[in-house]
Enzyme design. Structure first.
Site, mmCIF file in Angstrom:
data_model
loop_
_atom_site.group_PDB
_atom_site.id
_atom_site.type_symbol
_atom_site.label_atom_id
_atom_site.label_comp_id
_atom_site.label_asym_id
_atom_site.label_seq_id
_atom_site.Cartn_x
_atom_site.Cartn_y
_atom_site.Cartn_z
ATOM 1 N N TYR A 158 -106.850 13.568 -45.511
ATOM 2 C CA TYR A 158 -106.064 13.330 -46.665
ATOM 3 C C TYR A 158 -104.546 13.974 -46.522
ATOM 4 O O TYR A 158 -103.501 13.343 -46.919
ATOM 5 C CB TYR A 158 -106.431 14.090 -47.739
ATOM 6 C CG TYR A 158 -106.316 13.509 -49.290
ATOM 7 C CD1 TYR A 158 -106.732 11.890 -49.375
ATOM 8 C CD2 TYR A 158 -105.958 14.122 -50.144
ATOM 9 C CE1 TYR A 158 -106.376 11.280 -50.622
ATOM 10 C CE2 TYR A 158 -105.558 13.449 -51.585
ATOM 11 C CZ TYR A 158 -105.657 12.135 -51.833
ATOM 12 O OH TYR A 158 -105.786 11.445 -52.819
ATOM 13 N N LYS A 165 -100.590 15.181 -54.143
ATOM 14 C CA LYS A 165 -101.659 15.058 -55.273
ATOM 15 C C LYS A 165 -101.250 16.524 -55.925
ATOM 16 O O LYS A 165 -101.382 16.887 -57.212
ATOM 17 C CB LYS A 165 -102.902 14.960 -54.883
ATOM 18 C CG LYS A 165 -103.321 13.609 -54.498
ATOM 19 C CD LYS A 165 -102.978 12.700 -55.723
ATOM 20 C CE LYS A 165 -103.665 11.293 -55.307
ATOM 21 N NZ LYS A 165 -103.046 10.236 -56.414
HETATM 22 P P1 NDP Z 1 -105.905 0.598 -55.049
HETATM 23 O O1 NDP Z 1 -105.583 0.293 -53.738
HETATM 24 O O2 NDP Z 1 -106.925 -0.159 -55.859
HETATM 25 O O3 NDP Z 1 -104.568 0.994 -56.161
HETATM 26 C C1 NDP Z 1 -103.569 1.680 -55.365
HETATM 27 C C2 NDP Z 1 -102.281 1.223 -56.234
HETATM 28 O O4 NDP Z 1 -101.005 1.656 -56.052
HETATM 29 C C3 NDP Z 1 -102.124 -0.295 -55.980
HETATM 30 O O5 NDP Z 1 -102.080 -1.268 -57.025
HETATM 31 C C4 NDP Z 1 -100.583 -0.358 -55.449
HETATM 32 O O6 NDP Z 1 -99.822 -1.656 -56.039
HETATM 33 C C5 NDP Z 1 -100.046 0.737 -56.246
HETATM 34 N N1 NDP Z 1 -98.841 1.083 -55.643
HETATM 35 C C6 NDP Z 1 -98.381 1.488 -54.433
HETATM 36 N N2 NDP Z 1 -97.154 1.720 -54.104
HETATM 37 C C7 NDP Z 1 -96.641 1.233 -55.346
HETATM 38 C C8 NDP Z 1 -95.311 1.246 -55.903
HETATM 39 N N3 NDP Z 1 -94.200 1.542 -55.078
HETATM 40 N N4 NDP Z 1 -95.069 0.907 -57.150
HETATM 41 C C9 NDP Z 1 -96.153 0.792 -57.885
HETATM 42 N N5 NDP Z 1 -97.408 0.736 -57.680
HETATM 43 C C10 NDP Z 1 -97.563 1.187 -56.306
HETATM 44 O O7 NDP Z 1 -106.750 1.972 -54.955
HETATM 45 P P2 NDP Z 1 -107.264 3.084 -56.062
HETATM 46 O O8 NDP Z 1 -107.677 2.409 -57.496
HETATM 47 O O9 NDP Z 1 -108.296 3.747 -55.371
HETATM 48 O O10 NDP Z 1 -106.152 4.150 -56.413
HETATM 49 C C11 NDP Z 1 -105.709 4.383 -57.736
HETATM 50 C C12 NDP Z 1 -105.259 5.831 -57.913
HETATM 51 O O11 NDP Z 1 -106.646 6.671 -57.789
HETATM 52 C C13 NDP Z 1 -104.352 6.452 -56.668
HETATM 53 O O12 NDP Z 1 -103.591 7.560 -57.248
HETATM 54 C C14 NDP Z 1 -105.493 7.155 -55.859
HETATM 55 O O13 NDP Z 1 -104.736 8.245 -55.043
HETATM 56 C C15 NDP Z 1 -106.328 7.615 -56.826
HETATM 57 N N6 NDP Z 1 -107.629 7.922 -56.283
HETATM 58 C C16 NDP Z 1 -108.578 7.197 -55.813
HETATM 59 C C17 NDP Z 1 -109.895 7.708 -55.250
HETATM 60 C C18 NDP Z 1 -110.732 6.736 -54.570
HETATM 61 O O14 NDP Z 1 -111.529 7.296 -53.821
HETATM 62 N N7 NDP Z 1 -110.483 5.409 -54.528
HETATM 63 C C19 NDP Z 1 -110.138 8.961 -55.417
HETATM 64 C C20 NDP Z 1 -109.491 9.941 -56.311
HETATM 65 C C21 NDP Z 1 -108.098 9.348 -56.678
HETATM 66 P P3 NDP Z 1 -99.670 -2.715 -55.059
HETATM 67 O O15 NDP Z 1 -101.229 -3.312 -54.884
HETATM 68 O O16 NDP Z 1 -98.989 -3.730 -56.112
HETATM 69 O O17 NDP Z 1 -98.782 -2.499 -54.101
HETATM 70 C C1 KAL Z 2 -109.922 12.140 -47.356
HETATM 71 C C2 KAL Z 2 -110.242 10.663 -47.841
HETATM 72 C C3 KAL Z 2 -110.153 9.729 -46.856
HETATM 73 C C4 KAL Z 2 -108.845 8.856 -46.893
HETATM 74 C C5 KAL Z 2 -107.635 9.479 -46.359
HETATM 75 C C6 KAL Z 2 -106.397 9.141 -46.975
HETATM 76 C C7 KAL Z 2 -106.276 8.512 -48.309
HETATM 77 C C8 KAL Z 2 -105.131 8.333 -48.945
HETATM 78 C C9 KAL Z 2 -104.947 7.503 -50.211
HETATM 79 C C10 KAL Z 2 -103.664 6.691 -50.216
HETATM 80 C C11 KAL Z 2 -103.450 6.095 -51.352
HETATM 81 C C12 KAL Z 2 -104.194 5.378 -49.026
HETATM 82 C C13 KAL Z 2 -102.951 4.792 -48.616
HETATM 83 O O1 KAL Z 2 -101.644 5.034 -48.925
HETATM 84 C C14 KAL Z 2 -103.249 3.483 -47.861
HETATM 85 C C15 KAL Z 2 -101.969 2.771 -47.308
HETATM 86 O O2 KAL Z 2 -101.537 3.397 -46.172
HETATM 87 C C16 KAL Z 2 -102.476 1.141 -46.693
HETATM 88 N N1 KAL Z 2 -103.025 0.476 -47.769
HETATM 89 C C17 KAL Z 2 -102.183 -0.413 -48.373
HETATM 90 O O3 KAL Z 2 -101.006 -0.511 -48.278
HETATM 91 C C18 KAL Z 2 -103.131 -1.344 -49.512
HETATM 92 C C19 KAL Z 2 -103.017 -2.604 -49.175
HETATM 93 C C20 KAL Z 2 -102.408 -0.861 -50.897
HETATM 94 C C21 KAL Z 2 -103.041 -1.590 -52.095
HETATM 95 O O4 KAL Z 2 -102.649 0.806 -51.015
HETATM 96 C C22 KAL Z 2 -101.756 1.254 -51.891
HETATM 97 N N2 KAL Z 2 -102.070 2.714 -52.017
HETATM 98 O O5 KAL Z 2 -100.874 0.864 -52.241
HETATM 99 C C23 KAL Z 2 -109.748 10.283 -49.268
HETATM 100 C C24 KAL Z 2 -110.793 9.658 -49.932
HETATM 101 C C25 KAL Z 2 -112.250 10.266 -49.883
HETATM 102 C C26 KAL Z 2 -110.764 9.256 -51.436
HETATM 103 C C27 KAL Z 2 -109.510 8.556 -51.575
HETATM 104 C C28 KAL Z 2 -109.515 7.142 -51.070
HETATM 105 C C29 KAL Z 2 -108.496 9.083 -52.276
HETATM 106 C C30 KAL Z 2 -107.118 8.253 -52.886
HETATM 107 O O6 KAL Z 2 -106.280 9.234 -53.174
HETATM 108 O O7 KAL Z 2 -106.817 7.138 -52.784
#
Ligand code: NDP
Ligand code: KAL
Length: 257
Positions: A158, A165
């Site tokens: 992470y 975070k």
């Molecule tokens: P998604 O990939 O579905 O959502 C991530 C979102 O971040 C996307 O909609 C993306 O928008 C947006 N984003 C990235 N860069 C930008 C930017 N510059 N401006 C605006 N939006 C941006 O993943 P999740 O639903 O999992 O993630 C949502 C939140 O939940 C995050 O904060 C994540 O850290 C948190 N979270 C997720 C967990 C998990 O296990 N999935 C666990 C705990 C917390 P776009 O696609 O338009 O680029």
């Molecule tokens: C320990 C866990 C395993 C995963 C490790 C790191 C996860 C970090 C979350 C972060 C938001 C992921 C990214 O930023 C992915 C990015 O580099 C590439 N992906 C993209 O660009 C896609 C297309 C777009 C939609 O994604 C975003 N974010 O814009 C953590 C796990 C167990 C729990 C999770 C997934 C936590 C979390 O914060 O999401």
């Protein structure tokens, strides 16, 4: 006191597709009668978001661009919301990003640029959005963001996102203190792992989920719906005494040693 959000308007930031946690929150708020405004980052997911929003069959729903790295985009997004809707009652901030190469191996390999990028999008954006939203939240309301256990403890891979975070969670508390006098509450949901686009490409995600099924007090992984329902509580008056809080929706996993 009820969970109905009839007559209330909320901004949902961070829907990428139907698996997004933001979409789980949107469905829960929609079912409670809320009017919703969606924001997306880039053109990449514009059509996907518009397609999903159409399934709600709510003509009052709006979809606007808002890349949170751009101050002028945040300003124009909330200016458009003010013009078209007037008052809002809350924001769901579901946004995080870090470079993939900084989400594996040792944390200390992150460079300055990657550190700042992760903090800019995943932590600072909450403060920038809260400041813009406050101007439209003239009847008070609730701001909810999403965090993960890796902000409190070291979780393998992470890395820089955990440090971001931690900053986000501290921001929740400082914002709650600033905005309380305006009747605006600020809280975070610390969600257990959910398979979303962000989680994709993470090598051992299956084993992370398996460990939760085996060890978490509730012996099951977290669902989008569970997070959506807790968000609904935080947006409703049922949570009127709660602010500056980090609520874990993770089957109780965080209490384990
Ligand atoms: P998604 O990939 O579905 O959502 C991530 C979102 O971040 C996307 O909609 C993306 O928008 C947006 N984003 C990235 N860069 C930008 C930017 N510059 N401006 C605006 N939006 C941006 O993943 P999740 O639903 O999992 O993630 C949502 C939140 O939940 C995050 O904060 C994540 O850290 C948190 N979270 C997720 C967990 C998990 O296990 N999935 C666990 C705990 C917390 P776009 O696609 O338009 O680029
Ligand atoms: C320990 C866990 C395993 C995963 C490790 C790191 C996860 C970090 C979350 C972060 C938001 C992921 C990214 O930023 C992915 C990015 O580099 C590439 N992906 C993209 O660009 C896609 C297309 C777009 C939609 O994604 C975003 N974010 O814009 C953590 C796990 C167990 C729990 C999770 C997934 C936590 C979390 O914060 O999401």
């Amino acid at each position: 006191m009820q969970l109905s959000l009839q007559g209330k308007t909320y901004v949902i930031m961070g829907v990428a597709n139907k698996r997004s946690i933001a979409w789980g929150i949107a469905r829960a708020l929609h079912a409670a009668g809320a009017r919703l405004i969606f924001t997306y980052a880039g053109e990449r997911f514009e059509n996907e978001v518009k397609k999903l929003v159409a399934t709600l069959e709510d003509e009052t729903a709006l979809v606007l661009p808002c890349d949170v790295t751009k101050d002028e985009e945040i300003a124009s997004c909330f200016a458009q919301i003010k013009e078209q809707v007037g008052v809002i009652h809350g924001v769901a901030h579901c946004i995080a990003f870090a470079n993939k190469e900084h989400l594996e191996g040792e944390y200390m390999n992150v460079d300055r640029e990657g550190f700042l990028l992760a903090h800019n999008i995943s932590a600072y954006s909450l403060t920038a959005v809260a400041k813009a939203a406050k101007e439209l939240m003239t009847e008070g309301g609730s701001i909810v963001t999403l965090t993960y256990l890796g902000g409190e403890r070291v979780v393998q891979n992470y890395n820089v996102m955990g440090v971001a975070k931690a900053s986000l969670e501290a921001s929740v508390k400082y914002l709650a203190n600033d905005l309380g006098k305006y009747g605006i509450r600020v809280n975070a949901i610390s969600a257990g792992p959910i398979r979303t686009l962000s989680a994709k490409g993470v090598g051992d995600f299956n084993s992370i989920l398996k460990e939760i099924e085996e060890r978490a007090p509730l012996r099951r992984t977290t669902t989008q719906e569970e997070v959506g329902d807790t968000a609904l509580f935080l947006f409703s008056d049922l949570s009127r005494g709660v602010t500056g809080e980090i609520i874990h929706v993770d089957s109780g996993y965080h209490i384990l040693a």
